[in-house]
Every structure is written in structure tokens, then in C-alpha cells.
Write a protein that holds these residues in place. Structure first.
Motif, PDB file in Angstrom:
ATOM      1  N   ASP A 128       0.860  -1.170   0.000  1.00 44.84           N
ATOM      2  CA  ASP A 128       0.000   0.000   0.000  1.00 44.84           C
ATOM      3  C   ASP A 128       0.902   1.228   0.000  1.00 44.84           C
ATOM      4  O   ASP A 128       1.759   1.381   0.876  1.00 44.84           O
ATOM      5  N   GLU A 129       0.743   2.098  -0.984  1.00 38.85           N
ATOM      6  CA  GLU A 129       1.640   3.239  -1.147  1.00 38.85           C
ATOM      7  C   GLU A 129       1.618   4.184   0.050  1.00 38.85           C
ATOM      8  O   GLU A 129       2.620   4.810   0.375  1.00 38.85           O
ATOM      9  N   GLU A 130       0.483   4.298   0.720  1.00 35.57           N
ATOM     10  CA  GLU A 130       0.365   5.253   1.817  1.00 35.57           C
ATOM     11  C   GLU A 130       0.947   4.716   3.123  1.00 35.57           C
ATOM     12  O   GLU A 130       1.566   5.454   3.878  1.00 35.57           O
ATOM     13  N   SER A 131       0.780   3.434   3.395  1.00 33.55           N
ATOM     14  CA  SER A 131       1.196   2.908   4.695  1.00 33.55           C
ATOM     15  C   SER A 131       2.497   2.115   4.664  1.00 33.55           C
ATOM     16  O   SER A 131       3.173   2.004   5.685  1.00 33.55           O
ATOM     17  N   THR A 132       2.887   1.564   3.525  1.00 31.95           N
ATOM     18  CA  THR A 132       4.081   0.732   3.437  1.00 31.95           C
ATOM     19  C   THR A 132       5.264   1.566   2.958  1.00 31.95           C
ATOM     20  O   THR A 132       5.168   2.295   1.983  1.00 31.95           O
TER      21      THR A 132
END
Length: 68
Positions: A36-40
Motif C-alpha cells: 500500500d503506497e500510503e502505509s508501506t
């Protein structure tokens, strides 16, 4: 300057790589849905298995089997 014929590697670029670049690992993880681009974070990604592609040889059909 040219390289001597005895020093050239015949199959140098054909072998499969054992390590993927960061962008390739992210692309594989996105396909699986684990990135996930936002969390990872893109730093410290887990190792990903390299897919090896091999071509299978076609079996020859005997003439008797082809007529049936």
C-alpha cells in the motif's frame, strides 16, 4: 578497445537474475495486493521470489497416433 573472443561470455545476458530491483519488487507486491503506497515504506521491503520462465519442448506425435 575490443575484447578477445576467448574472454567473451556466450550466454551472459540470458541467465535469470536472483535479485530484483526495488521498483520490480514493488510492482510484484502491488499485483499481489501486499503493498500500500500510503502505509508501506519502500525501504526495507521483504524478499520476493524471482519467477523463472522455461520453455517446454513439444512432444512429437507419432504418425499412428495422428491418424486415429
Amino acid at each position: 578497445m575490443t575484447i578477445d573472443k576467448s574472454l567473451k561470455v556466450k550466454r551472459g545476458g540470458i541467465s535469470t537474475r536472483s535479485v530484483l530491483k526495488r521498483s520490480e519488487r514493488i510492482a510484484q507486491m502491488k499485483q499481489r495486493g501486499t503493498f500500500d503506497e500510503e502505509s508501506t515504506s519502500p525501504i526495507g521491503l521483504p524478499k520476493t521470489k524471482v519467477v523463472k520462465i522455461s520453455m517446454k519442448k513439444k512432444k512429437k506425435v507419432k504418425e499412428e497416433d495422428a491418424k486415429k
